[in-house]
Design an enzyme around this catalytic site. Structure first.
Site, PDB file in Angstrom:
ATOM      1  N   GLU A 196       0.834  -1.212   0.000  1.00 30.49           N
ATOM      2  CA  GLU A 196       0.000   0.000   0.000  1.00 30.49           C
ATOM      3  C   GLU A 196       0.861   1.251   0.000  1.00 30.49           C
ATOM      4  O   GLU A 196       0.441   2.308  -0.444  1.00 30.49           O
ATOM      5  CB  GLU A 196      -0.908   0.009   1.234  1.00 30.49           C
ATOM      6  N   ASN A 272      -1.212  -7.021  -4.045  1.00 29.11           N
ATOM      7  CA  ASN A 272      -1.495  -6.026  -5.071  1.00 29.11           C
ATOM      8  C   ASN A 272      -0.246  -5.255  -5.486  1.00 29.11           C
ATOM      9  O   ASN A 272       0.804  -5.359  -4.863  1.00 29.11           O
ATOM     10  CB  ASN A 272      -2.547  -5.041  -4.543  1.00 29.11           C
ATOM     11  N   ASP A 317      -6.463  -3.563  -5.877  1.00 31.02           N
ATOM     12  CA  ASP A 317      -6.053  -4.144  -4.593  1.00 31.02           C
ATOM     13  C   ASP A 317      -6.649  -5.544  -4.423  1.00 31.02           C
ATOM     14  O   ASP A 317      -6.982  -5.958  -3.315  1.00 31.02           O
ATOM     15  CB  ASP A 317      -6.436  -3.229  -3.408  1.00 31.02           C
TER      16      ASP A 317
HETATM   17 CA    CA Z   1      -3.469  -4.414  -0.295  1.00 30.42          CA
END
Ligand code: CA
Length: 686
Positions: A196, A272, A317
């Site tokens: 992230e 992701n 994601d």
């Molecule tokens: Ca993630």
């Protein structure tokens, strides 16, 4: 580097083990069992198949309503708890917030030892999703834990004393460890999180006796001007464009791993991309190997044997870090060795675990980003607007996934997989002013979530979906739902099933519940005082079956939302038939009033504050409408507009709780603007 297949002198011991246990295989580690009698809970997923299906049936559909509390234990920490306890020789080992390790007596809850790795609280902001930890591994007298700040630590199981510790990450980057290590042969395998905020994903194997690193497998390629680390990285290069390596690329392996000792394959799920939006990360397209993939490796040397990418070129994601479960299923008239996964993207996959070939994939919740998975190519047939390149679009499922990390369970008798699922969507859109920034969520891209809709783009009607939690019983052979239960809230706990024909799950609103495995009828519940995310476990000591579950609310969703009146410290609750200890009483919600503005609110300042809030605060906090979670809704905070706010924000007053200090990053004027924005949101609370 090749790892010897067998430890010296281990053969006779292994033969003895083979006779004593119900092992069907010639595994060469004392901790590795295809099947277990269920008396102890030795592996993260109970057995090698990660089934979380206990053969114990003393507690069953006939008597489960007489389950009562035997003992509870207070962790003394009020952050998210996600651990699966390990139970061996009468001792229960588990982790709590900030990677703290606990060893307690499994029959009494009496503390044996605790170990605090003393994670610096400034590391709290490096995580997307709370300072959680999903548990320890236990092998031959050692307890292994990955600490939030990236260390792998071996402890003496008897007394909790540290035997060795090794740093597995570059601590200048936003890496974290939240997953449980796994022991395979002489190795401890551990990955990390951080996609992230912008990192290059990898996982590594360490010698379980010394902590020396044996191999490391990167999940995405690095700078193409440097030599590729291995053939897998060389092959991945052509699936990337642009300058992804400057942002890390992502693909972190932060949770799921499993192992087949007969095929000698280690399966790891990857996450992701960094940033989320492929248009930013790899602007000329590409599948971006090995994001959102299931990887099969030779654990002896870390060599990639096959991969299956669930979401090529991920932009949403849609991690594939979710529970990887092994099973032998009769499909098309023959018994097939498969693995099963329900990743965030909403499809349930059955894959040949020898070859990586897709057998089947079907939607298990409402999904609109792809129509189907093409059987021949194994790739999704995407909605033409799903990549939100030209317009904002409502995408289902959303970034929290149709299924997140919460473990599933596979009842071997019923042949049903129980999925702790959710039905959600979000409006995705491209960020126009993106700039790489490791301190900002989405590698500085924000959430890639837009407000409002563009004309001509389909919107999702709320009536199409429950927008809530769902416990789904899934038939993996027919690839269809057998039954489901709609749940009030979206962030419920992991699942346990037993051959007592039961399914156990904790809920976001603080209940542990038992369902009939055949049809989902509820047979029992108990209120435990605070939200539950962790999966229950069961074990048997001296002829008595125990059921244990950890409470403790938090995680990515729980930082901002709660569904119990208050959030209590995490606890272990252990139940037996006829248990008679007192359970917590439902708390009454305190009457809250939104704050009143302490100074005049100018829109231009509130707008600046909104941008800063989104960049720095919104990962954990809400302001305005919403419950707030572990991190409070700031529109109710008495500190807004008082000098204490600057002490918290700019001087680190609440750093001991994990609230970061923004000294040198946010100015006093910016702090003023953030408070102005919060006051503005408080005015419009419904
Ligand atoms: Ca993630």
């Amino acid at each position: 580097m090749v790892i010897p297949m067998l430890r010296k002198g281990s053969c006779s011991f292994l033969w003895l083990l083979f006779i004593l246990s119900s092992c069907q295989n010639s595994s060469n580690d004392s901790n590795i069992h295809w099947q277990t009698d269920g008396k102890e809970w030795l592996l993260h997923g109970l057995d090698l198949k990660d089934s979380r299906c206990s053969p114990l049936d003393q507690i069953n559909t006939e008597n489960v309503d007489s389950l009562g509390l035997l003992w509870s234990y207070d962790l003394g920490l009020k952050r998210g708890v996600e651990a699966t306890p390990i139970v061996s020789e009468g001792i229960m080992y588990f982790t709590g917030p900030w990677s703290k390790v606990f060893a307690i007596e499994a029959t009494t809850g009496k503390e044996v030892w605790t170990f605090d790795p003393e994670v610096p609280r400034s590391f709290g902001e490096k995580g997307c999703c709370d300072v959680v930890n999903r548990g320890v591994a236990l092998s031959e007298g050692k307890v292994y834990v990955g600490s939030f700040d990236g260390r792998l630590i071996a402890l003496n199981a008897e007394n909790g004393e540290k035997i060795w510790e090794t740093l597995t990450v570059d601590q200048s980057k936003p890496y974290t460890i939240t997953g449980a290590p796994r022991v395979i042969k002489d190795l401890v395998i551990i990955g990390n999180g951080g996609a992230e905020l912008g990192v290059r994903g990898y996982f590594s194997a360490y010698d379980k006796n010394t902590g020396e690193m044996r191999w490391r497998f990167y999940t995405v390629p690095g700078d193409p001007s440097q030599p590729a680390e291995n053939k897998a990285m060389q092959n991945a290069l052509s699936t990337w464009t642009g300058e992804w390596w400057k942002y890390g690329g992502g693909g972190t392996a932060w949770d799921a791993m499993s192992y087949d000792p007969e095929l000698n394959l280690l399966y790891v799920g990857t996450g992701n991309g960094s940033p989320w939006d492929r248009n930013k990360r790899s602007p000329d397209g590409g599948d971006n190997l090995y994001l959102s993939s299931i990887l099969a490796l030779n654990p002896d040397n870390g060599e990639l044997k096959w991969y299956y990418q669930t979401t090529p070129g991920d932009s949403w994601d849609f991690t594939a870090t979710q529970h990887i479960m092994l099973a032998d299923l009769e499909i098309d008239g023959k018994l097939q060795r498969v693995l099963m996964q329900a990743p965030k993207n909403g499809f349930f996959y059955v894959i040949n675990r020898e070859t990586g070939k897709l057998i089947s994939a079907e939607k298990f919740t409402y999904v609109n980003w792809a129509e189907k998975i093409d059987k021949t190519s194994g790739k999704p047939v995407e909605h033409p607007l799903a990549r939100y390149a030209s317009a904002n679009m409502d995408i289902a499922p959303n970034y929290d996934g149709a299924h997140n990390w919460h473990p599933m369970a596979y009842n071997t008798k019923r042949q049903l997989v129980y999925i702790p699922a959710r039905e959600t969507y979000s409006n995705y859109g491209k960020s126009l002013d993106w700039e790489y920034n490791t301190a900002g969520f989405g590698s500085g891209a924000g959430w890639n979530l837009a407000i409002g809709h563009d004309p001509g783009v389909p919107t999702i009607k709320d009536s199409l979906m429950s927008k809530k939690g769902k416990l789904i019983a899934w038939d993996p052979i027919a690839q269809k739902e057998a039954w489901h239960i709609d749940q009030e809230n979206v962030w419920n706990g992991g699942v346990l099933t037993t051959l007592g024909d039961l399914v156990f799950q904790g809920t976001a609103d603080g209940y542990i519940k038992a369902y009939h495995a055949s049809d989902g009828s509820q047979l029992w519940q108990a209120y435990l005082g605070t939200g539950i995310m962790a999966p229950p476990v069961t074990y048997m000591i001296d002829g008595r079956q125990y059921l244990s579950v950890l409470t403790g609310w938090g995680g990515g969703y729980g930082m901002k939302n709660k569904h119990t009146p208050t959030i209590e410290t995490g606890k272990v609750f252990t139940f037996v038939l006829g248990g008679d200890q007192k359970l917590p009483k439902p708390d009454v919600a305190q009457d809250r009033r939104p704050i009143k503005p302490k100074w005049e609110i100018y829109d231009y300042e509130a707008n600046i504050g909104a941008g800063l809030f989104n960049k720095y605060c919104a990962v954990c906090h809400v302001s305005g409408n919403g419950s707030g979670g572990v991190a409070p809704n700031l529109a109710y905070s008495p500190h807004i507009g008082s000098p204490t706010f600057d002490k918290i924000l700019l001087e680190g007053l609440l750093l001991p709780n994990g609230m970061p200090s923004y000294q040198g990053r946010i100015s006093e004027e910016e702090s003023h603007a953030i408070q102005t924005f919060i006051m503005a949101t408080a005015r419009v609370i419904k």
